[in-house]
Design a protein around this motif. Sequence first.
Motif, PDB file in Angstrom:
ATOM      1  N   TYR A   2      96.982   8.487  24.008  1.00 12.20           N
ATOM      2  CA  TYR A   2      97.846   8.498  22.817  1.00 12.20           C
ATOM      3  C   TYR A   2      97.106   8.179  21.513  1.00 12.20           C
ATOM      4  O   TYR A   2      97.705   8.114  20.467  1.00 12.20           O
ATOM      5  CB  TYR A   2      99.030   7.520  22.976  1.00 12.20           C
ATOM      6  N   SER A   6     100.464  12.827  18.351  1.00 11.49           N
ATOM      7  CA  SER A   6     101.347  12.725  17.202  1.00 11.49           C
ATOM      8  C   SER A   6     102.799  12.849  17.641  1.00 11.49           C
ATOM      9  O   SER A   6     103.113  13.408  18.693  1.00 11.49           O
ATOM     10  CB  SER A   6     100.992  13.775  16.155  1.00 11.49           C
ATOM     11  N   HIS A   8     106.888  12.144  15.505  1.00 11.22           N
ATOM     12  CA  HIS A   8     107.773  12.533  14.399  1.00 11.22           C
ATOM     13  C   HIS A   8     107.011  12.982  13.153  1.00 11.22           C
ATOM     14  O   HIS A   8     106.115  12.283  12.682  1.00 11.22           O
ATOM     15  CB  HIS A   8     108.660  11.331  14.050  1.00 11.22           C
ATOM     16  N   CYS A  13     100.922   8.286  16.347  1.00 11.46           N
ATOM     17  CA  CYS A  13     101.700   7.137  16.825  1.00 11.46           C
ATOM     18  C   CYS A  13     101.378   5.892  15.996  1.00 11.46           C
ATOM     19  O   CYS A  13     102.247   5.075  15.700  1.00 11.46           O
ATOM     20  CB  CYS A  13     101.390   6.851  18.292  1.00 11.46           C
ATOM     21  N   CYS A  16     103.323   4.463  12.798  1.00 14.06           N
ATOM     22  CA  CYS A  16     104.529   3.633  12.900  1.00 14.06           C
ATOM     23  C   CYS A  16     104.326   2.421  13.801  1.00 14.06           C
ATOM     24  O   CYS A  16     104.974   1.396  13.630  1.00 14.06           O
ATOM     25  CB  CYS A  16     105.694   4.454  13.452  1.00 14.06           C
ATOM     26  N   HIS A  17     103.442   2.559  14.805  1.00 13.65           N
ATOM     27  CA  HIS A  17     103.295   1.482  15.793  1.00 13.65           C
ATOM     28  C   HIS A  17     102.126   0.550  15.541  1.00 13.65           C
ATOM     29  O   HIS A  17     101.968  -0.445  16.234  1.00 13.65           O
ATOM     30  CB  HIS A  17     103.176   2.084  17.199  1.00 13.65           C
ATOM     31  N   THR A  44     107.370  -2.359  13.925  1.00 15.61           N
ATOM     32  CA  THR A  44     107.305  -0.891  13.890  1.00 15.61           C
ATOM     33  C   THR A  44     107.968  -0.340  12.632  1.00 15.61           C
ATOM     34  O   THR A  44     109.024  -0.831  12.235  1.00 15.61           O
ATOM     35  CB  THR A  44     108.051  -0.324  15.126  1.00 15.61           C
ATOM     36  N   ILE A  45     107.350   0.675  12.023  1.00 15.60           N
ATOM     37  CA  ILE A  45     107.973   1.317  10.861  1.00 15.60           C
ATOM     38  C   ILE A  45     109.187   2.089  11.392  1.00 15.60           C
ATOM     39  O   ILE A  45     109.050   3.080  12.104  1.00 15.60           O
ATOM     40  CB  ILE A  45     106.999   2.298  10.153  1.00 15.60           C
ATOM     41  N   SER A  46     110.376   1.601  11.061  1.00 13.60           N
ATOM     42  CA  SER A  46     111.588   2.170  11.655  1.00 13.60           C
ATOM     43  C   SER A  46     112.643   2.596  10.637  1.00 13.60           C
ATOM     44  O   SER A  46     113.516   3.398  10.953  1.00 13.60           O
ATOM     45  CB  SER A  46     112.210   1.147  12.617  1.00 13.60           C
ATOM     46  N   PRO A  63     112.699   9.900  14.386  1.00 14.55           N
ATOM     47  CA  PRO A  63     111.663   9.492  15.346  1.00 14.55           C
ATOM     48  C   PRO A  63     112.233   9.310  16.756  1.00 14.55           C
ATOM     49  O   PRO A  63     113.262   8.663  16.935  1.00 14.55           O
ATOM     50  CB  PRO A  63     111.179   8.145  14.776  1.00 14.55           C
ATOM     51  N   HIS A  64     111.595   9.894  17.758  1.00 12.97           N
ATOM     52  CA  HIS A  64     112.036   9.804  19.156  1.00 12.97           C
ATOM     53  C   HIS A  64     113.484  10.251  19.358  1.00 12.97           C
ATOM     54  O   HIS A  64     114.199   9.692  20.200  1.00 12.97           O
ATOM     55  CB  HIS A  64     111.871   8.364  19.697  1.00 12.97           C
ATOM     56  N   LYS A 106     116.841  -3.720  13.053  1.00  8.85           N
ATOM     57  CA  LYS A 106     115.670  -4.539  12.734  1.00  8.85           C
ATOM     58  C   LYS A 106     115.835  -5.414  11.493  1.00  8.85           C
ATOM     59  O   LYS A 106     114.946  -6.167  11.160  1.00  8.85           O
ATOM     60  CB  LYS A 106     114.450  -3.634  12.546  1.00  8.85           C
TER      61      LYS A 106
HETATM   62  C1  HEC Z   1     107.926   7.928  12.601  1.00  6.72           C
HETATM   63  C2  HEC Z   1     107.634   6.717  13.327  1.00  6.72           C
HETATM   64  C3  HEC Z   1     107.183   6.783  14.772  1.00  6.72           C
HETATM   65  C4  HEC Z   1     106.188   7.570  15.324  1.00  6.72           C
HETATM   66  C5  HEC Z   1     105.290   8.593  14.640  1.00  6.72           C
HETATM   67  C6  HEC Z   1     106.122   7.197  16.723  1.00  6.72           C
HETATM   68  N1  HEC Z   1     107.052   6.225  16.999  1.00  6.72           N
HETATM   69 FE1  HEC Z   1     107.367   5.333  18.810  1.00  6.72          FE
HETATM   70  N2  HEC Z   1     108.939   4.260  18.042  1.00  6.72           N
HETATM   71  C7  HEC Z   1     109.315   4.285  16.714  1.00  6.72           C
HETATM   72  C8  HEC Z   1     110.475   3.431  16.543  1.00  6.72           C
HETATM   73  C9  HEC Z   1     111.178   3.168  15.223  1.00  6.72           C
HETATM   74  C10 HEC Z   1     110.771   2.890  17.830  1.00  6.72           C
HETATM   75  C11 HEC Z   1     111.906   1.922  18.194  1.00  6.72           C
HETATM   76  C12 HEC Z   1     111.624   0.573  17.622  1.00  6.72           C
HETATM   77  C13 HEC Z   1     110.742  -0.248  18.504  1.00  6.72           C
HETATM   78  O1  HEC Z   1     111.225  -0.673  19.540  1.00  6.72           O
HETATM   79  O2  HEC Z   1     109.573  -0.473  18.165  1.00  6.72           O
HETATM   80  C14 HEC Z   1     109.784   3.431  18.746  1.00  6.72           C
HETATM   81  C15 HEC Z   1     109.711   3.134  20.109  1.00  6.72           C
HETATM   82  C16 HEC Z   1     108.714   3.555  20.958  1.00  6.72           C
HETATM   83  C17 HEC Z   1     108.566   3.139  22.333  1.00  6.72           C
HETATM   84  C18 HEC Z   1     109.523   2.217  23.081  1.00  6.72           C
HETATM   85  C19 HEC Z   1     108.908   0.874  23.298  1.00  6.72           C
HETATM   86  C20 HEC Z   1     108.747   0.119  22.048  1.00  6.72           C
HETATM   87  O3  HEC Z   1     107.606  -0.027  21.571  1.00  6.72           O
HETATM   88  O4  HEC Z   1     109.767  -0.328  21.500  1.00  6.72           O
HETATM   89  C21 HEC Z   1     107.441   3.733  22.814  1.00  6.72           C
HETATM   90  C22 HEC Z   1     106.837   3.611  24.216  1.00  6.72           C
HETATM   91  C23 HEC Z   1     106.887   4.556  21.743  1.00  6.72           C
HETATM   92  N3  HEC Z   1     107.682   4.418  20.618  1.00  6.72           N
HETATM   93  C24 HEC Z   1     105.740   5.326  21.837  1.00  6.72           C
HETATM   94  C25 HEC Z   1     105.262   6.189  20.853  1.00  6.72           C
HETATM   95  C26 HEC Z   1     104.148   7.113  21.017  1.00  6.72           C
HETATM   96  C27 HEC Z   1     103.296   7.229  22.268  1.00  6.72           C
HETATM   97  C28 HEC Z   1     104.021   7.805  19.845  1.00  6.72           C
HETATM   98  C29 HEC Z   1     103.066   8.945  19.500  1.00  6.72           C
HETATM   99  C30 HEC Z   1     103.107  10.090  20.391  1.00  6.72           C
HETATM  100  C31 HEC Z   1     105.055   7.312  18.936  1.00  6.72           C
HETATM  101  N4  HEC Z   1     105.780   6.336  19.577  1.00  6.72           N
HETATM  102  C32 HEC Z   1     105.231   7.747  17.640  1.00  6.72           C
HETATM  103  C33 HEC Z   1     108.724   5.003  15.695  1.00  6.72           C
HETATM  104  C34 HEC Z   1     107.717   5.939  15.836  1.00  6.72           C
END
Ligand code: HEC
Length: 138
Positions: A2, A6, A8, A13, A16-17, A44-46, A63-64, A106
Amino acid sequence: MYRFSSGHGGLQCESCHGATHAEYPTSHVNDNVLSNDVQGHAGTISECTACHITVPSTITGGPHGMHTTGNAWVSSHKSVVEGGGAAACSYCHGADYRGTALSQIKMNKTFIVEESSKTFTAGQNVGCYDCHNGPKGE
Ligand code: HEC
Ligand code: HEC
Ligand code: HEC
Ligand code: HEC
Protein backbone atom coordinates in the motif's frame (compact mmCIF):
# COMPACT_ATOMS: atom_id res chain seq x y z
CA MET A 1 2.31 -2.92 0.90
CA TYR A 2 0.00 0.00 0.00
CA ARG A 3 3.01 2.32 0.03
CA PHE A 4 2.28 3.52 -3.49
CA SER A 5 -1.43 2.65 -3.64
CA SER A 6 -4.05 5.28 -4.17
CA GLY A 7 -7.66 5.65 -3.07
CA HIS A 8 -10.21 8.48 -3.11
CA GLY A 9 -9.54 11.13 -5.76
CA GLY A 10 -6.34 9.34 -6.84
CA LEU A 11 -4.70 10.30 -3.54
CA GLN A 12 -2.16 8.00 -1.94
CA CYS A 13 -3.28 6.34 1.29
CA GLU A 14 -0.71 8.42 3.14
CA SER A 15 -2.47 11.68 2.26
CA CYS A 16 -5.21 10.82 4.73
CA HIS A 17 -3.68 8.14 6.96
CA GLY A 18 -0.21 9.57 7.54
CA ALA A 19 3.16 8.12 6.64
CA THR A 20 3.43 4.34 6.49
CA HIS A 21 5.43 4.14 9.71
CA ALA A 22 3.61 6.99 11.45
CA GLU A 23 -0.06 6.30 10.83
CA TYR A 24 -2.64 8.55 12.47
CA PRO A 25 -3.63 8.93 15.23
CA THR A 26 -0.23 9.60 16.72
CA SER A 27 1.12 10.57 20.13
CA HIS A 28 3.80 12.79 18.56
CA VAL A 29 2.57 16.37 18.74
CA ASN A 30 4.27 17.44 15.51
CA ASP A 31 2.68 14.61 13.53
CA ASN A 32 -0.74 16.09 14.30
CA VAL A 33 0.00 19.56 12.88
CA LEU A 34 -1.28 18.84 9.35
CA SER A 35 -4.55 17.23 10.50
CA ASN A 36 -5.21 19.98 13.03
CA ASP A 37 -4.54 22.67 10.44
CA VAL A 38 -6.78 21.33 7.69
CA GLN A 39 -9.71 19.99 9.73
CA GLY A 40 -9.44 21.23 13.32
CA HIS A 41 -8.75 17.85 14.92
CA ALA A 42 -6.01 15.23 14.96
CA GLY A 43 -6.19 11.82 13.28
CA THR A 44 -7.07 10.56 9.79
CA ILE A 45 -8.05 13.34 7.38
CA SER A 46 -11.79 12.67 7.34
CA GLU A 47 -13.68 15.97 7.06
CA CYS A 48 -14.70 16.60 3.44
CA THR A 49 -13.99 20.32 3.83
CA ALA A 50 -10.34 19.60 4.63
CA CYS A 51 -9.94 19.28 0.84
CA HIS A 52 -13.21 20.34 -0.81
CA ILE A 53 -14.37 23.96 -0.64
CA THR A 54 -17.92 22.75 -0.05
CA VAL A 55 -19.08 19.28 1.04
CA PRO A 56 -19.78 17.35 -2.19
CA SER A 57 -23.23 15.80 -2.53
CA THR A 58 -22.87 12.04 -3.08
CA ILE A 59 -24.31 8.74 -1.88
CA THR A 60 -21.15 6.60 -2.15
CA GLY A 61 -18.53 8.83 -3.87
CA GLY A 62 -16.55 9.88 -0.76
CA PRO A 63 -13.45 8.14 0.71
CA HIS A 64 -14.02 4.35 0.98
CA GLY A 65 -17.59 4.71 -0.32
CA MET A 66 -18.55 7.40 2.18
CA HIS A 67 -21.72 9.49 1.73
CA THR A 68 -21.94 13.24 1.97
CA THR A 69 -22.15 14.64 5.50
CA GLY A 70 -24.16 17.31 7.28
CA ASN A 71 -27.76 18.48 7.39
CA ALA A 72 -28.26 17.92 3.65
CA TRP A 73 -27.63 14.20 4.21
CA VAL A 74 -29.77 14.09 7.34
CA SER A 75 -32.74 15.30 5.29
CA SER A 76 -31.98 13.25 2.13
CA HIS A 77 -30.88 9.80 3.39
CA LYS A 78 -34.51 8.82 3.78
CA SER A 79 -35.02 8.56 0.01
CA VAL A 80 -31.74 6.59 -0.38
CA VAL A 81 -32.84 4.00 2.18
CA GLU A 82 -36.37 3.84 0.79
CA GLY A 83 -34.91 3.30 -2.70
CA GLY A 84 -32.27 0.67 -1.92
CA GLY A 85 -32.81 -0.50 1.67
CA ALA A 86 -30.55 -0.09 4.69
CA ALA A 87 -28.30 -3.13 4.03
CA ALA A 88 -25.61 -0.96 2.38
CA CYS A 89 -25.53 1.21 5.50
CA SER A 90 -24.73 -1.73 7.79
CA TYR A 91 -21.24 -2.02 6.26
CA CYS A 92 -20.23 0.98 8.40
CA HIS A 93 -23.18 1.54 10.76
CA GLY A 94 -23.19 -2.13 11.86
CA ALA A 95 -25.31 -5.25 11.32
CA ASP A 96 -27.42 -4.10 14.30
CA TYR A 97 -27.41 -0.50 13.00
CA ARG A 98 -26.11 0.81 16.33
CA GLY A 99 -22.81 2.13 14.97
CA THR A 100 -19.24 0.80 14.60
CA ALA A 101 -15.74 2.28 14.47
CA LEU A 102 -16.34 2.93 10.75
CA SER A 103 -19.27 5.25 11.52
CA GLN A 104 -17.42 7.20 14.18
CA ILE A 105 -17.86 10.96 14.21
CA LYS A 106 -14.50 12.66 14.79
CA MET A 107 -15.56 16.04 16.17
CA ASN A 108 -18.62 17.46 17.95
CA LYS A 109 -21.44 18.08 15.46
CA THR A 110 -25.06 19.17 15.79
CA PHE A 111 -27.71 18.25 13.21
CA ILE A 112 -31.23 19.47 12.64
CA VAL A 113 -33.62 16.61 13.38
CA GLU A 114 -37.24 17.47 12.58
CA GLU A 115 -38.25 20.39 14.85
CA SER A 116 -35.31 19.80 17.18
CA SER A 117 -31.56 19.08 17.04
CA LYS A 118 -29.22 16.24 17.94
CA THR A 119 -25.63 16.66 19.11
CA PHE A 120 -22.95 13.97 18.69
CA THR A 121 -19.66 14.17 20.55
CA ALA A 122 -16.24 13.31 19.14
CA GLY A 123 -15.64 9.54 19.31
CA GLN A 124 -19.31 8.57 19.21
CA ASN A 125 -20.26 5.81 16.72
CA VAL A 126 -23.28 7.08 14.76
CA GLY A 127 -26.14 4.57 14.68
CA CYS A 128 -29.66 4.51 13.23
CA TYR A 129 -31.20 4.51 16.71
CA ASP A 130 -29.65 7.84 17.68
CA CYS A 131 -32.28 10.02 15.99
CA HIS A 132 -35.19 7.63 15.45
CA ASN A 133 -36.25 4.06 16.17
CA GLY A 134 -33.76 2.14 13.99
CA PRO A 135 -33.01 1.66 10.27
CA LYS A 136 -36.64 1.90 9.17
CA GLY A 137 -36.80 5.45 10.48
CA GLU A 138 -40.16 6.32 12.18
C1 HEC B 1 -9.38 10.82 1.16
C2 HEC B 1 -8.88 10.22 2.38
C3 HEC B 1 -8.50 8.76 2.42
C4 HEC B 1 -7.71 8.05 1.53
C5 HEC B 1 -7.00 8.55 0.28
C6 HEC B 1 -7.62 6.71 2.06
N1 HEC B 1 -8.35 6.61 3.22
FE1 HEC B 1 -8.55 4.94 4.39
N2 HEC B 1 -9.85 5.93 5.63
C7 HEC B 1 -10.17 7.27 5.51
C8 HEC B 1 -11.13 7.61 6.54
C9 HEC B 1 -11.72 8.99 6.76
C10 HEC B 1 -11.36 6.42 7.29
C11 HEC B 1 -12.30 6.24 8.49
C12 HEC B 1 -11.73 6.95 9.68
C13 HEC B 1 -10.74 6.12 10.42
O1 HEC B 1 -11.17 5.18 11.06
O2 HEC B 1 -9.54 6.41 10.37
C14 HEC B 1 -10.54 5.38 6.69
C15 HEC B 1 -10.46 4.06 7.14
C16 HEC B 1 -9.60 3.11 6.65
C17 HEC B 1 -9.42 1.79 7.21
C18 HEC B 1 -10.20 1.22 8.38
C19 HEC B 1 -9.34 1.12 9.60
C20 HEC B 1 -8.99 2.44 10.14
O3 HEC B 1 -7.82 2.86 10.00
O4 HEC B 1 -9.88 3.10 10.70
C21 HEC B 1 -8.45 1.17 6.47
C22 HEC B 1 -7.89 -0.24 6.66
C23 HEC B 1 -8.03 2.10 5.43
N3 HEC B 1 -8.74 3.28 5.57
C24 HEC B 1 -7.07 1.84 4.47
C25 HEC B 1 -6.73 2.68 3.41
C26 HEC B 1 -5.83 2.34 2.32
C27 HEC B 1 -5.07 1.04 2.21
C28 HEC B 1 -5.80 3.41 1.47
C29 HEC B 1 -5.08 3.56 0.14
C30 HEC B 1 -5.38 2.54 -0.85
C31 HEC B 1 -6.68 4.44 2.03
N4 HEC B 1 -7.22 3.96 3.21
C32 HEC B 1 -6.89 5.68 1.48
C33 HEC B 1 -9.69 8.15 4.56
C34 HEC B 1 -8.90 7.84 3.48
C1 HEC C 1 -7.66 14.42 1.60
C2 HEC C 1 -8.48 15.18 0.68
C3 HEC C 1 -9.93 14.78 0.46
C4 HEC C 1 -10.89 14.53 1.40
C5 HEC C 1 -10.74 14.53 2.92
C6 HEC C 1 -12.12 14.27 0.68
N1 HEC C 1 -11.90 14.36 -0.67
FE1 HEC C 1 -13.28 14.05 -2.15
N2 HEC C 1 -11.84 14.33 -3.55
C7 HEC C 1 -10.52 14.67 -3.30
C8 HEC C 1 -9.79 14.75 -4.56
C9 HEC C 1 -8.32 15.09 -4.73
C10 HEC C 1 -10.73 14.45 -5.58
C11 HEC C 1 -10.46 14.39 -7.07
C12 HEC C 1 -10.74 15.74 -7.66
C13 HEC C 1 -10.59 15.73 -9.17
O1 HEC C 1 -10.38 14.67 -9.75
O2 HEC C 1 -10.70 16.82 -9.74
C14 HEC C 1 -12.01 14.20 -4.92
C15 HEC C 1 -13.18 13.89 -5.59
C16 HEC C 1 -14.41 13.69 -4.98
C17 HEC C 1 -15.65 13.41 -5.68
C18 HEC C 1 -15.81 13.28 -7.18
C19 HEC C 1 -15.63 14.59 -7.87
C20 HEC C 1 -16.53 15.67 -7.39
O3 HEC C 1 -16.03 16.67 -6.80
O4 HEC C 1 -17.75 15.55 -7.55
C21 HEC C 1 -16.64 13.30 -4.74
C22 HEC C 1 -18.12 13.02 -4.97
C23 HEC C 1 -16.00 13.47 -3.44
N3 HEC C 1 -14.64 13.72 -3.63
C24 HEC C 1 -16.66 13.42 -2.22
C25 HEC C 1 -16.06 13.56 -0.98
C26 HEC C 1 -16.76 13.47 0.30
C27 HEC C 1 -18.27 13.25 0.46
C28 HEC C 1 -15.83 13.61 1.29
C29 HEC C 1 -16.02 13.58 2.79
C30 HEC C 1 -16.82 12.46 3.34
C31 HEC C 1 -14.53 13.80 0.63
N4 HEC C 1 -14.73 13.76 -0.73
C32 HEC C 1 -13.33 13.97 1.29
C33 HEC C 1 -9.96 14.89 -2.06
C34 HEC C 1 -10.58 14.69 -0.85
C1 HEC D 1 -18.36 3.99 4.28
C2 HEC D 1 -18.98 4.04 5.60
C3 HEC D 1 -20.44 4.47 5.71
C4 HEC D 1 -21.53 3.99 5.00
C5 HEC D 1 -21.57 2.90 3.93
C6 HEC D 1 -22.67 4.71 5.52
N1 HEC D 1 -22.28 5.58 6.50
FE1 HEC D 1 -23.46 6.95 7.46
N2 HEC D 1 -21.85 7.67 8.47
C7 HEC D 1 -20.56 7.20 8.35
C8 HEC D 1 -19.66 8.07 9.12
C9 HEC D 1 -18.15 7.91 9.23
C10 HEC D 1 -20.48 9.05 9.72
C11 HEC D 1 -20.01 10.23 10.57
C12 HEC D 1 -19.73 11.38 9.60
C13 HEC D 1 -19.36 12.67 10.24
O1 HEC D 1 -18.22 12.83 10.66
O2 HEC D 1 -20.25 13.56 10.32
C14 HEC D 1 -21.85 8.78 9.29
C15 HEC D 1 -22.93 9.56 9.66
C16 HEC D 1 -24.24 9.35 9.23
C17 HEC D 1 -25.38 10.20 9.58
C18 HEC D 1 -25.34 11.45 10.45
C19 HEC D 1 -25.07 12.69 9.60
C20 HEC D 1 -23.62 13.07 9.42
O3 HEC D 1 -23.32 13.83 8.46
O4 HEC D 1 -22.74 12.67 10.22
C21 HEC D 1 -26.48 9.65 8.96
C22 HEC D 1 -27.89 10.18 8.98
C23 HEC D 1 -26.03 8.48 8.25
N3 HEC D 1 -24.67 8.33 8.41
C24 HEC D 1 -26.85 7.65 7.50
C25 HEC D 1 -26.40 6.63 6.66
C26 HEC D 1 -27.27 5.84 5.79
C27 HEC D 1 -28.78 5.99 5.71
C28 HEC D 1 -26.47 4.96 5.11
C29 HEC D 1 -26.88 3.95 4.05
C30 HEC D 1 -27.67 4.45 2.94
C31 HEC D 1 -25.09 5.21 5.54
N4 HEC D 1 -25.10 6.20 6.48
C32 HEC D 1 -23.98 4.52 5.06
C33 HEC D 1 -20.15 6.13 7.59
C34 HEC D 1 -20.92 5.45 6.66
C1 HEC E 1 -28.67 12.66 12.77
C2 HEC E 1 -29.94 11.99 12.93
C3 HEC E 1 -30.23 10.74 12.11
C4 HEC E 1 -29.48 9.58 12.02
C5 HEC E 1 -28.16 9.27 12.68
C6 HEC E 1 -30.22 8.70 11.14
N1 HEC E 1 -31.37 9.30 10.72
FE1 HEC E 1 -32.78 8.50 9.47
N2 HEC E 1 -33.92 10.19 9.64
C7 HEC E 1 -33.55 11.34 10.32
C8 HEC E 1 -34.53 12.38 10.08
C9 HEC E 1 -34.48 13.81 10.62
C10 HEC E 1 -35.52 11.80 9.22
C11 HEC E 1 -36.73 12.51 8.64
C12 HEC E 1 -36.23 13.14 7.32
C13 HEC E 1 -37.27 13.89 6.55
O1 HEC E 1 -38.38 13.38 6.41
O2 HEC E 1 -36.94 14.97 6.06
C14 HEC E 1 -35.11 10.43 8.98
C15 HEC E 1 -35.82 9.52 8.20
C16 HEC E 1 -35.40 8.24 7.92
C17 HEC E 1 -36.19 7.29 7.14
C18 HEC E 1 -37.62 7.51 6.59
C19 HEC E 1 -38.64 7.19 7.69
C20 HEC E 1 -40.06 7.47 7.30
O3 HEC E 1 -40.90 7.38 8.20
O4 HEC E 1 -40.33 7.79 6.14
C21 HEC E 1 -35.44 6.14 7.02
C22 HEC E 1 -35.84 4.87 6.30
C23 HEC E 1 -34.19 6.39 7.74
N3 HEC E 1 -34.20 7.67 8.26
C24 HEC E 1 -33.15 5.48 7.82
C25 HEC E 1 -31.98 5.69 8.56
C26 HEC E 1 -30.90 4.72 8.65
C27 HEC E 1 -30.85 3.39 7.92
C28 HEC E 1 -29.96 5.27 9.49
C29 HEC E 1 -28.64 4.66 9.93
C30 HEC E 1 -27.73 4.19 8.88
C31 HEC E 1 -30.45 6.57 9.90
N4 HEC E 1 -31.67 6.78 9.31
C32 HEC E 1 -29.78 7.44 10.78
C33 HEC E 1 -32.44 11.49 11.13
C34 HEC E 1 -31.43 10.56 11.30
